[in-house]
Write an enzyme that holds these catalytic residues in place. Structure first.
Site, PDB file in Angstrom:
ATOM      1  N   CYS A  32       0.848  -1.202   0.000  1.00 40.98           N
ATOM      2  CA  CYS A  32       0.000   0.000   0.000  1.00 40.98           C
ATOM      3  C   CYS A  32       0.882   1.250   0.000  1.00 40.98           C
ATOM      4  O   CYS A  32       1.661   1.478   0.931  1.00 40.98           O
ATOM      5  CB  CYS A  32      -0.923  -0.035   1.228  1.00 40.98           C
ATOM      6  SG  CYS A  32      -1.877   1.478   1.449  1.00 40.98           S
ATOM      7  N   CYS A  35      -0.014   3.813   2.822  1.00 44.78           N
ATOM      8  CA  CYS A  35       0.456   3.311   4.121  1.00 44.78           C
ATOM      9  C   CYS A  35       1.913   3.708   4.365  1.00 44.78           C
ATOM     10  O   CYS A  35       2.299   4.064   5.479  1.00 44.78           O
ATOM     11  CB  CYS A  35       0.308   1.788   4.188  1.00 44.78           C
ATOM     12  SG  CYS A  35      -1.388   1.198   4.010  1.00 44.78           S
TER      13      CYS A  35
END
Length: 980
Positions: A32, A35
């Protein structure tokens, strides 16, 4: 202050919630992008606000701890959840630093004795979240002043822009900005803005800055503003540019700094295909249902199943319905946090990326339409062809036909309806034939490791390690690189020293084809031994599971084994015979380099790493003398499965190969352990595998029923051992001498050798290693043999009898065949009009050509045409002839090949015109004509050699005359003595 705690298990998670009053959890994923962007901010908050037994910060990897993520309803990454006394008080979805900071500040107040109802009055709707939206806003003096100042600024800005003709603020825009209390998403000057307070303030500030900055007005941009825009465009789009992204002045500076762009920006250039999953999930089709299965820990997992369409029910959704469902899914995604919202730094970038995302979605939609139409057309054509054959009375196989005994009376579909069941059981390849490499446990971790280094450097290192372009000395050799590449792999996993770039090259160039070859062999072993071989060990009372040793595949063998083991474990769980989410067992891999071991540890979990093969053959018993040993001998480690890939070919001497085989056999479990030997597919690789097979049959295993034993004088006393039960699982169906390896050792000119092929989907990084990024279809060829220790073959018939029965065929036989007694195809079938020719290796140990004409059997003819290289054949044939095997000639056979192909030299000396001349009969013809100077040199040399030869001849004649004179003188002297 300490940092966040990385949760590794459900127990650790529950302990963290129980010991701390407040827990702030970050649910993230390694793949991600947002993230990774917000991770440093979360680290700073954790170090600043962590308190022992009061406030704790936790990071939960959703891929590794899926149960925790499902229990807390995590559906997007990143998701931040705040727990108070074990209960959720606020959820924040998306990379929103300001909202996260505000939530953490409130959470710290809870730890100081505050109440959740007072601190978190109205959670509101966070970026990408689904929390409740407040019905009314609580106004403050600061908010009112900010709104008034914005309206005044917008008013003057609109007047200014009307004169310059630059920015036109529409009335609906002003109304949208003024109506702060509305819900949903509003369109402002900088794009889309959510209604949450923090996001609204940030959006308003961005809009204000965009309207008041001189760079937003053409003609008023300063040199610094233009340069900033150009540099940001270069950072975002690399060597490409979206159409119309820069103004004339900006493009002129771009060309002066970086040169003209290579092409127009594509969605792939900005990572849209990689992060397209952040746009939401596609709605399932109407023929799929969902069930929630309760797990042992109290959570639930989602199970998707297909709903069959019975008579009278709704039919399968049409193409238009499927496309409308996809469009609805795309529209529903607009309210969630997207990749573009997370990475766009300004309105211009947001607009350009949004256009690229729309282009990508349009291309996906078109591809989906084409795939659905093609699949529907193929299914309709197949059904129409089958119905036509039914009408003509040419149904290939009917499960309700009483002429097909031994088959359960049930109506099947697809391949089971068109093929004989024994044909399906004897297949070597699966369905589909092409293997897809597992993304989560294999491709993604390797790609993440390779992202640290530019792939061009990894490719150069891979070519240096594996024999040049195309990686000919890797486990997979390209078709045009086979000549002259008769050695082992260029970079084995047990190599003691590897540089950082060599370890990356091993991951990229070695593991994908190694995984495909090992998976193909393991699937064949599983078919021939059956599921009981695995399930019985999984159901044992001690629950020790199966132990596996990967000796040569560098961890690829363990990944392949996990796929098969998990499938068997799921079957047992559905039956209720086992409990738990993970199958028990031990996994061990041989890796000599520390750098390679550190890389493999990132995705090979619960694995033991050994620098070399353990040697128990020459070690003593472990008892009494050791502190941790009792009176009884300690059991030595043994493995239920040993995958020996590319271990024997690299050893040039036979006694080295013998030592490795002895060591592996010592490590193998005596009660049904399986040894798999895999080598590269060329004559030397086949000879290495055949040497292992020949040694096992002659020195390790008891002869099968009806098979001749090896004479004692052929055994090597240095390696003599007591024979034990065991048999060859695959690919051989005979236990005699291999028809392609009748004489041990290397053979020059070998054309026929036993090897097999497996097709697999190439990952992106592997195609770049090969230099062809467009072709995603790869093939790996290999020779192998699989042996089981301690168990004899179930069918003990002699090979000639099994061959006769297989030639007659089992299509209408009352007897069910043992698949390990059927002939195997060693070459692709030859398909001709009206008949098919199969080259098979029979249980008798011969290579024969079996012909299956259409007149023999329609079903056998159909299955023969659809058969593949490596399949077992059970439906018989009409004729058979012996096939000659081109095995070449051995090194020591005394022929001309053994002498290097050179004929003995013969020189003829003749007298021509009073002078001697030397002529070589078998002289090699010169490929190029000699020049005048060369001819003169050769002539002078020939004359000198002739003169030397003539002088030696004259000297020899003179020596002969002198000797004759001396002999005559001696005779005269003897006569005189006698007279006296």
């Amino acid at each position: 202050m300490s940092g966040p705690v990385h949760v590794q298990s459900d127990g650790e998670w529950q302990s963290l919630l129980s010991k701390n009053s407040v827990v702030v959890a970050d649910f993230y994923a390694d793949w991600c992008g947002p993230c990774k962007m917000i991770a440093p901010h979360f680290e700073r908050l954790a170090k600043e606000h962590s308190r022992p037994n009061k406030v704790a910060f936790a990071k939960v990897n959703v891929d590794n701890q899926a149960n925790i993520a499902r229990t807390n309803g995590v559906t997007a990454m990143p998701t931040f959840v705040i727990f108070h006394n074990g209960s959720t008080v606020q959820t924040i979805r998306g990379a929103n630093p300001s909202a996260l900071t505000e939530a953490v500040t409130k959470a710290v107040a809870l730890a100081d004795g505050g109440k959740a109802e007072a601190v978190f009055k109205t959670p509101g709707r966070t970026l990408g979240g689904d929390g409740p939206v407040p019905a009314q806003r609580h106004w403050s003096v600061t908010v009112l002043l900010n709104v008034v100042m914005m309206l005044v600024g917008l008013y003057f800005t609109s007047l200014f822009s009307a004169r310059r003709g630059a920015v036109h603020v529409q009335p609906e825009e002003t109304a949208a900005i003024a109506g702060e209390a509305g819900s949903g998403w509003r369109t402002g000057a900088s794009g889309q803005c959510p209604t949450a307070t923090t996001e609204t303030e940030r959006c308003f500030s961005t809009s204000k800055a965009a309207l008041q900055e001189p760079s937003a007005i053409p003609g008023s941009q300063s040199a610094e503003d233009i340069e900033k825009v150009v540099r940001e465009a270069k950072q975002r789009f690399r060597d490409t540019l979206p159409k119309g992204y820069l103004s004339v002045e900006e493009y002129a500076l771009y060309e002066r700094l970086y040169g003209p762009p290579l092409r127009e920006t594509a969605p792939e250039d900005v990572g849209i295909p990689t992060h397209a999953d952040m746009e939401g999930q596609v709605t399932r089709l109407s023929d799929e249902g969902t069930l929630l299965r309760e797990l042992e820990g109290g959570g639930f997992e989602e199970v998707i199943y297909r709903l069959p369409f019975a008579d009278g029910e709704a039919e399968e959704p049409s193409i238009s319905e499927q496309l409308s469902a996809s469009e609805a899914a795309v529209e529903a995604v607009e309210e969630s946090l997207s990749y573009i919202d997370a990475v766009a730094r300004n309105p211009r970038e947001h607009e350009a990326l949004q256009r690229l995302m729309q282009d990508f979605k349009a291309a996906q939609k078109k591809q989906m339409e084409e795939e659905i139409v093609a699949a529907r057309a193929e299914a309709e054509a197949e059904q129409e062809a089958y119905e036509m054959k039914e009408e003509e009375g040419e149904v290939l196989f009917d499960e309700q036909d009483p002429a097909s005994p031994g088959v359960e009376m049930q109506v099947l579909s697809g391949e089971a309806r068109r093929f004989h069941p024994y044909t399906l059981q004897g297949r070597f390849h699966g369905s589909p034939v092409e293997i897809s490499l597992p993304q989560t446990s294999f491709v993604t971790p390797i790609r993440d490791l390779l992202d640290r280094t530019h792939l061009s450097h990894v490719k150069a290192a891979a070519e240096a390690a594996f024999g040049g372009p195309g990686l000919p000395t890797s486990p997979s050799t390209p078709e045009g690189k086979k000549n002259g590449q008769m050695g082992g792999v260029g970079l084995p996993p047990d190599q003691r020293h590897m540089t950082e770039i060599e370890a990356d090259a091993f991951l990229a160039g070695f593991l994908p084809p190694a995984y495909a070859s090992v998976t193909s062999v393991l699937r064949e072993v599983r078919r021939r031994l059956g599921s009981d071989w695995i399930q019985e060990r999984l159901k044992r009372s001690e629950n020790a599971g199966l132990s596996v040793l990967d000796a040569g595949a560098g961890g690829a063998g363990l990944i392949a084994w996990e796929q098969i083991l998990n499938a068997e474990w799921d079957l047992l769980r559905e039956k209720g015979e086992v409990k738990g989410t993970q199958p028990p067992g031990r996994k061990t891999v041989i890796t000599g380099s520390d750098r390679l071991r550190h890389r493999l540890k990132s995705f090979l979990h619960n694995t033991t790493f050994l620098p070399r093969l353990p040697d128990y053959e020459h070690s003593g018993e472990m008892q009494g003398e050791h502190l941790d040993a009792g009176d009884k001998p300690q059991p030595r480690k043994s493995y239920d499965l040993i995958i020996a890939s590319h271990l024997f070919l690299k050893e040039k001497q036979d006694h080295y190969r013998q030592a490795i085989l002895n060591n592996l056999w010592t490590l193998l479990n005596k009660d049904g352990g399986v040894l798999i030997v895999i080598e590269k597919a060329h004559p030397r690789g086949f000879e290495a595998v055949a040497h292992v097979r020949d040694t096992l049959l002659k020195q390790f295993l008891l002869p099968q029923n009806g098979e001749p034993g090896t004479p004692a004088e052929e055994l090597n006393p240095a390696f003599h051992r007591e024979r034990e039960a065991g048999h060859i699982i695959a690919p051989c169906t005979n236990h005699g001498t291999c028809p392609m390896y009748k004489e041990a050792g290397k053979s020059k000119g070998r054309k026929d050798y036993c090897y097999f092929n497996q097709r697999f989907t190439r990952p992106t990084f592997y195609t770049k290693m090969l230099g062809n990024s467009s072709n995603t279809q790869g093939d790996v060829e290999f020779s192998y043999v699989a042996i089981q220790r301690g168990h004899l073959k179930a069918d003990q018939r002699p090979g000639w009898k099994a061959t006769e029965q297989a030639f007659a065929g089992y299509e209408h036989s009352q007897e069910s065949p043992d698949m390990q007694t059927l002939p195997r195809m060693v070459l692709p079938p030859l398909k001709r009009k009206g008949h098919v020719t199969l080259d098979v290796c029979t249980p008798e140990g011969k290579i024969e050509r079996w012909t299956v004409p259409k007149s023999f059997s329609k079903l056998a003819y159909h299955d023969a045409r659809k058969s593949h290289w490596g399949d077992l054949w059970a439906l018989g044939a009409k004729t058979k002839v012996a096939r000659s095997v081109r095995v070449g000639s051995g090194v020591d056979d005394g022929g001309k090949r053994a002498e290097g192909g050179k004929k003995p030299r013969k020189v003829e000396i003749s007298m021509d015109g009073g002078r001697l001349s030397a002529n070589e009969k078998n002289a090699r013809k010169e490929r190029r004509s000699k020049g005048k100077r060369d001819r003169q040199t050769d002539l002078i040399k020939e004359i000198l050699e002739a003169e030397d030869l003539e002088e030696r001849e004259i000297e020899r004649e003179m020596d002969g005359e002198v000797e004759e004179e001396l002999r005559l003188e001696e005779e005269e002297e003897e006569k005189r003595k006698r007279r006296r």
